[in-house]
Write a protein that holds these residues in place. Sequence first.
Motif, mmCIF file in Angstrom:
data_model
loop_
_atom_site.group_PDB
_atom_site.id
_atom_site.type_symbol
_atom_site.label_atom_id
_atom_site.label_comp_id
_atom_site.label_asym_id
_atom_site.label_seq_id
_atom_site.Cartn_x
_atom_site.Cartn_y
_atom_site.Cartn_z
ATOM 1 N N ASN A 187 0.865 -1.028 -0.100
ATOM 2 C CA ASN A 187 0.513 -0.509 0.222
ATOM 3 C C ASN A 187 0.929 0.934 -0.313
ATOM 4 O OD1 ASN A 187 -2.571 -1.445 0.084
ATOM 5 N ND2 ASN A 187 -2.390 -1.681 2.538
ATOM 6 N N ALA A 188 1.795 1.102 -0.555
ATOM 7 C CA ALA A 188 2.924 2.613 -0.269
ATOM 8 C C ALA A 188 2.594 3.313 -1.352
ATOM 9 C CB ALA A 188 4.636 2.429 0.093
ATOM 10 N N VAL A 189 2.924 4.051 -1.288
ATOM 11 C CA VAL A 189 2.893 5.198 -2.444
ATOM 12 C C VAL A 189 3.678 5.694 -3.143
ATOM 13 C CG1 VAL A 189 -0.189 5.950 -1.954
ATOM 14 C CG2 VAL A 189 1.873 7.038 -0.673
ATOM 15 N N ASP A 190 5.156 5.807 -2.546
ATOM 16 C CA ASP A 190 6.385 6.522 -2.387
ATOM 17 C C ASP A 190 7.232 6.030 -4.023
ATOM 18 O OD1 ASP A 190 6.909 4.009 -1.495
ATOM 19 O OD2 ASP A 190 9.032 4.354 -1.170
ATOM 20 N N VAL A 191 7.006 4.435 -4.232
ATOM 21 C CA VAL A 191 6.749 4.131 -6.072
ATOM 22 C C VAL A 191 5.410 4.230 -6.315
ATOM 23 C CG1 VAL A 191 8.619 2.432 -7.371
ATOM 24 C CG2 VAL A 191 9.566 3.619 -4.875
ATOM 25 N N THR A 192 5.830 4.170 -8.164
ATOM 26 C CA THR A 192 5.170 3.948 -9.003
ATOM 27 C C THR A 192 4.982 2.338 -9.142
ATOM 28 O OG1 THR A 192 3.986 5.663 -8.827
ATOM 29 C CG2 THR A 192 3.227 4.351 -10.712
ATOM 30 N N VAL A 193 4.177 1.335 -9.732
ATOM 31 C CA VAL A 193 4.623 0.002 -9.989
ATOM 32 C C VAL A 193 3.795 0.014 -11.685
ATOM 33 C CG1 VAL A 193 4.756 -2.521 -10.230
ATOM 34 C CG2 VAL A 193 5.343 -1.040 -8.401
ATOM 35 N N LEU A 194 3.847 0.301 -12.794
ATOM 36 C CA LEU A 194 3.302 0.288 -13.490
ATOM 37 C C LEU A 194 4.610 -1.240 -14.439
ATOM 38 C CD1 LEU A 194 3.684 3.812 -15.267
ATOM 39 C CD2 LEU A 194 1.543 2.387 -14.163
ATOM 40 N N ARG A 195 3.169 -1.791 -14.912
ATOM 41 C CA ARG A 195 3.148 -2.834 -16.137
ATOM 42 C C ARG A 195 3.058 -2.231 -17.404
ATOM 43 N NH1 ARG A 195 -0.444 -3.976 -12.133
ATOM 44 N NH2 ARG A 195 -0.088 -6.352 -11.099
ATOM 45 N N VAL A 196 3.964 -2.866 -18.553
ATOM 46 C CA VAL A 196 4.334 -2.076 -19.745
ATOM 47 C C VAL A 196 4.656 -3.730 -20.797
ATOM 48 C CG1 VAL A 196 7.134 -1.773 -19.233
ATOM 49 C CG2 VAL A 196 6.303 -1.100 -20.884
#
Lengths: 145, 145
Positions: free
Chosen positions: A44-53
């Motif tokens: 639930n952390a928001v300091d990093v964004t994870v994106l699928r590509v």
Amino acid sequence: MTTNSAADRTTVLVCITCRASSDPTDAPRKGMALANATARALGNAVDVTVLRVRCLGNCNRGLSAAIRRENAWTYVFGDLDAERDGPTLIAGARLFAQSTDGLMPWRGRPEPLKRGLIARMPPLSFAGEPADPETYAFGARAEIP
Amino acid sequence: MTTNSAADRTTVLVCITCRASSDPTDAPRKGMALANATARALGNAVDVTVLRVRCLGNCNRGLSAAIRRENAWTYVFGDLDAERDGPTLIAGARLFAQSTDGLMPWRGRPEPLKRGLIARMPPLSFAGEPADPETYAFGARAEIP
């Protein structure tokens, strides 16, 4: 020198189309498993964004992911492992987020993000090195931060 | 879908620290020769920017260069040749500059920029693919534009 502020977003992009060349083509993609593991490691952390590509183009050395930060360098990594490297990518992103020179520190960088370096790219603000080779002192390749 | 305007700058970044592993360490870097050849191929034209960069991190498959365009994808290429690929990089940049979907077209792309693809990265505006794998129809890898 690039300077960064805490407000610069740090993003992990995980290639979901990656698979090992030995994997059957109808099996679930290991890249998707790595993306899911990375999202789990973030929680639930928001300091990093994870994106699928879809496809980072590093098909010969998958699994692949990139870590980038606004106004800083971008790094592409390969030879990742779906079971091991979700937490690795989040740790690398957090290390990068704390750097003050726009580079991901070599010291403290998780081992898979040292030996798995595929490429790095300067920020858009990068203005280029001078054309005069006399200004360079080239040594042997050591650590490429 | 990414859309581009003619005002988006297209840039070639040439790695000047690249050299073949068989080259003597005290010889002029072939990467610098490639950078000079790329600048010569551009000449006085201003539609593309050529920048020199220290180490794109693709040391295993140098010579290396990247082509990127604002608001579009970034491409890293390896296995380049200093004598051959200055004009190749300019041709690829110009092809990319004309695309309307943010991708470097596969059709018409110079051969060294097909087989030498090392990695590609989406634009900063990229918001990620959805997490649901059901939405994907994975085929065999063909052309990665």
